[in-house]
Write an enzyme that holds these catalytic residues in place. Structure first.
Site, PDB file in Angstrom:
ATOM      1  N   HIS A  98      -3.089   7.163   3.115  1.00  0.00           N
ATOM      2  CA  HIS A  98      -3.553   5.873   2.621  1.00  0.00           C
ATOM      3  C   HIS A  98      -4.839   5.528   3.354  1.00  0.00           C
ATOM      4  CE1 HIS A  98      -3.937   1.716   1.688  1.00  0.00           C
ATOM      5  NE2 HIS A  98      -3.468   1.287   2.852  1.00  0.00           N
TER       6      HIS A  98
ATOM      7  N   CYS B  21       0.795  -1.231   0.000  1.00  0.00           N
ATOM      8  CA  CYS B  21       0.000   0.000   0.000  1.00  0.00           C
ATOM      9  C   CYS B  21       0.826   1.279   0.000  1.00  0.00           C
ATOM     10  CB  CYS B  21      -0.943   0.002   1.203  1.00  0.00           C
ATOM     11  SG  CYS B  21      -2.003  -1.447   1.292  1.00  0.00           S
TER      12      CYS B  21
ATOM     13  N   ASN C 277      -9.950  -0.241   1.453  1.00  0.00           N
ATOM     14  CA  ASN C 277      -8.510  -0.164   1.245  1.00  0.00           C
ATOM     15  C   ASN C 277      -8.194  -0.650  -0.166  1.00  0.00           C
ATOM     16  OD1 ASN C 277      -5.737  -0.527   1.163  1.00  0.00           O
ATOM     17  ND2 ASN C 277      -5.598  -1.479   3.176  1.00  0.00           N
TER      18      ASN C 277
END
Length: 351
Positions: free
Chosen positions: A250, A112, A280
């Site tokens: 994020h 990520c 996510n």
């Protein structure tokens, strides 16, 4: 030479999985998921859609918004945790489908944290003279690698893509600092096997062939490392938390984001949050958040941004940048990500 983003596009697939849908699959509830993560729904790819498709669609959105943006691109950098293949790279697959065959192409694999890493890689290539104009892509189909038997992890992830043009910008704009890091000691907390069936710290034969995650350990790591790396990025740029107009984190967990805001002294109303609608999306999450805040007019020319991310590895990345107004949005085009997705096909994903 100042380097920054001059065009931005995004894409999410139409298929949506809501928390209510998940209630029919697991012993869970919308209230439980929202209270612990902030996520209400996520977009999922079709069986025949892959990371390269997410990336191509994001690039096409970029082209619709910024005509001629791909002219002169001689390097493609794709950040992905769910590549189509080991090789050719997903970057090369995307390049071949958007008219950039022959350009340099490479993948960045730091989960990520990948999009912020890729922006730094692009800046380095430009400053070194190895490229003149770089297309950076974050593309994911995490729904294809999560364990749909593990309700603690599969509820978190969604699919999507983002694409940015990175090149020289006017003085006073662009990237001001980057902080990048990784520590494989945290690997057992968030991992996905490939060729090897072992990772240091994970006993042979006990690892999850899908995505494996220890949510408690990842949470503790994320709260610490987002604060540390973001603070370091600000210090390298000669900035403080109160200089930041917008924090773009994020999108993993609302509690992690709230903790980061407290650490930086940045109010939540100065933080871009859209994980409630996308979950996510790993390397796609930062560009999706950026694009949304541009579309609704929150981010404007000259705004001071702080990007922060963390991911498997365990890895982390942060970057400070002054937003260049040349990347302001054109009129919203067909196919662009909408703030409130409509006309979507809502399906329950089979286990």
């Amino acid at each position: 030479m100042p380097i920054g983003i001059t065009a931005l596009g995004t894409y999410v697939p139409q298929r949506v999985l809501t928390n209510k849908d998940l209630e029919g699959m697991f012993d869970t509830s919308d209230e439980w998921i929202v209270s612990r993560t902030g996520i209400r729904e996520r977009h999922l790819s079709q069986p025949d859609e892959f990371a390269s498709d997410m990336g191509v669609r994001a690039v096409q959105d970029l082209q619709r918004r910024s005509e001629g943006a791909l002219e002169g691109v001689d390097m493609v950098v794709c950040a992905t945790s769910s590549p189509d293949a080991y090789f050719p790279s997903t970057a090369a697959l995307i390049a071949g489908q958007v008219g950039l065959a022959g350009a340099g192409a490479l993948d960045v694999s730091v989960a990520c944290s990948g999009f912020v890493y890729a922006l730094s890689v692009a800046q380095g290539l430009l400053l070194a003279g190895a490229a003149r104009k770089v297309l950076v892509v974050g593309a994911e189909v995490l729904s294809k690698i999560v364990d749909w038997e593990d309700r603690s992890s599969c509820i978190l992830f969604g699919d999507g893509g983002g694409a940015a043009i990175v090149q020289e910008v006017p003085a006073g704009y662009g990237f001001q600092s980057f902080v990048l890091g990784a520590d494989s000691a945290g690997g057992p907390s968030l991992y996905k096997f490939a060729v090897a069936d072992r990772i240091p710290g994970v006993p042979v034969g006990t690892g999850n062939p899908k995505l494996g995650m220890n949510g408690r350990e990842v949470f503790k790591f994320a709260v610490r490392v987002i604060g540390d790396s973001g603070t370091q990025a600000l210090e390298k740029a000669g900035l403080r938390g109160d200089d930041v107009d917008w924090l773009v984190p994020h999108q993993a967990n609302i509690r992690i984001i709230e903790s980061a805001c407290t650490r930086f002294g940045i109010a939540m109303d100065k933080t871009v949050v859209n994980l409630d609608r996308y979950g996510n999306t790993s390397t796609a999450s930062v560009p999706l958040a950026l694009r949304e805040a541009l579309d609704d007019g929150r981010i404007r020319d000259g705004d001071q941004l702080l990007l922060v991310a963390f991911g498997g590895g365990l890895s982390w990345a942060a970057g400070a940048m002054k937003w260049y107004g040349g990347a302001q949005p054109l009129a919203r085009q067909e196919g662009a990500v909408r703030r409130e997705p409509r006309d979507v096909q809502r399906e329950v994903v089979g286990r």
